[in-house]
Design an enzyme around this catalytic site. Structure first.
Site: not given
Length: 341
Positions: A172, A202-203
């Site tokens: 991921d 994004e995280e």
């Protein structure tokens, strides 16, 4: 390009949110044969080629991890999380502390032996404030090497399982990055403009993708991420299945016609796929913010099914990566033909 080798190279690179330079350098090298490569102030990486109707393809390059907060008097490393870490899996994990000079220090997250636990301790997840990393140094020695703000990852553990499945801590979304690179191979010479955006942070709030599309004037976009693959304790209705193809998203925030077109293209070319229906006003991916960038961008989502998300043992099927790449390329070629008809 060999998919397993590509995934192994991508997952070997470090890229905890906000400190993505290592994976950025790897991507710049891998993308150089395909188009004009650039990196912006937020560590988003772009690869652009062609002219005409403009497709934006996105996958995020960052990974979940941890950040050093302090060193205790007895040499233990206190830390906090970068992204959605699950406290249940932290105890006794093997980790790497990445120093400013790029040096890797191996460590383990301390744990209390069962002999010293109190009643009920084995049923509670620890608080992050109670956790510490043991690198085997005293405070003076540790402070010479480690500083607040240094990033921490789970120990790299790329493992090829039986069949076509692989396991790693950062699939991921390095599997999405791999799918984009494989798609770019298939799109060379296309009569359209393509920008592949490998977005940062994004995280920690889809931050890179919030600014990435600005100035690009993309006509439509497809985000590629991972989604839940079925495993024990999961409901099948909430999950896709590994080996059954990419998951084409249907959601109120996604462009319905693009989703339907992706299905039509998959069926036309015999590319395995599975639908993923998401209610509410978000998908939990970069598609949420790309679709409302600039004056709005028609956006779709294709996800690679993954077991054990946000853990050190994430598992995907390499055939799903390859089929996602095939779907992206076929869709873009079909739409390019329609737009230039």
């Amino acid at each position: 390009m060999d998919t397993v080798a590509l995934l192994k190279e991508l997952t070997s690179a470090i890229g905890v949110s906000g400190a993505e330079n290592n994976i950025t350098e790897v991507l710049c090298r891998l993308l150089a044969p395909y188009g004009e490569v650039s990196v912006d102030a937020m560590n988003n990486v772009y690869c652009t080629f062609g002219e005409g109707y403009h497709f934006l393809l996105d996958a995020h390059l960052d990974e979940i991890g941890m950040i050093v907060k302090a060193i205790t008097d007895d040499g233990f490393i206190k830390f906090d999380k970068c992204g959605g870490l699950d406290a249940r899996m932290m105890l006794a994990s093997e980790v790497s502390v990445w120093c400013a000079d790029g040096k890797e220090l191996r460590g383990v997250i301390s744990t209390l032996p069962p002999h010293l636990q109190k009643d009920g301790d084995d049923t509670k997840a620890p608080e992050f404030s109670d956790l510490a990393i043991d690198v085997g140094l005293n405070r003076e020695e540790a402070e010479k090497l480690i500083a607040p703000g240094d990033r921490i990852t789970f120990r790299r553990n790329f493992t090829k399982l039986l069949g076509t499945q692989v396991s790693s801590s950062v699939l991921d979304d390095r599997s999405g990055c791999a799918a984009l690179i494989l798609a770019l191979e298939k799109l060379q010479g296309i009569n359209a403009k393509v920008t592949a955006m490998f977005s940062s942070q994004e995280e920690v709030g889809t931050r890179g993708a919030k600014i990435g599309p600005y100035g690009k004037r993309a006509d439509e976009a497809i985000a590629v991420d991972v989604s839940f693959g079925h495993s024990p304790l999961c409901k099948k209705t909430d999950c896709g299945e590994l080996g059954k193809g990419g998951m084409i998203g249907f959601s109120p925030i996604l462009d319905r016609e693009m989703s339907k077109k992706l299905v039509a293209v998959a069926e036309k070319y015999g590319i395995p796929y599975q639908p993923e229906v998401m209610g509410g006003g978000h998908t939990g991916t970069n598609a949420d913010v790309i679709s409302v960038s600039e004056s709005g961008i028609r956006t779709a989502l294709v996800s690679i099914p993954e077991k054990y998300m946000h853990s050190p043992i994430e598992v995907i099927d390499t055939e799903d990566v390859e089929n996602t790449a095939a779907l992206l390329a076929a869709y873009v070629r079909e739409r390019a033909g329609e737009c230039h008809a």
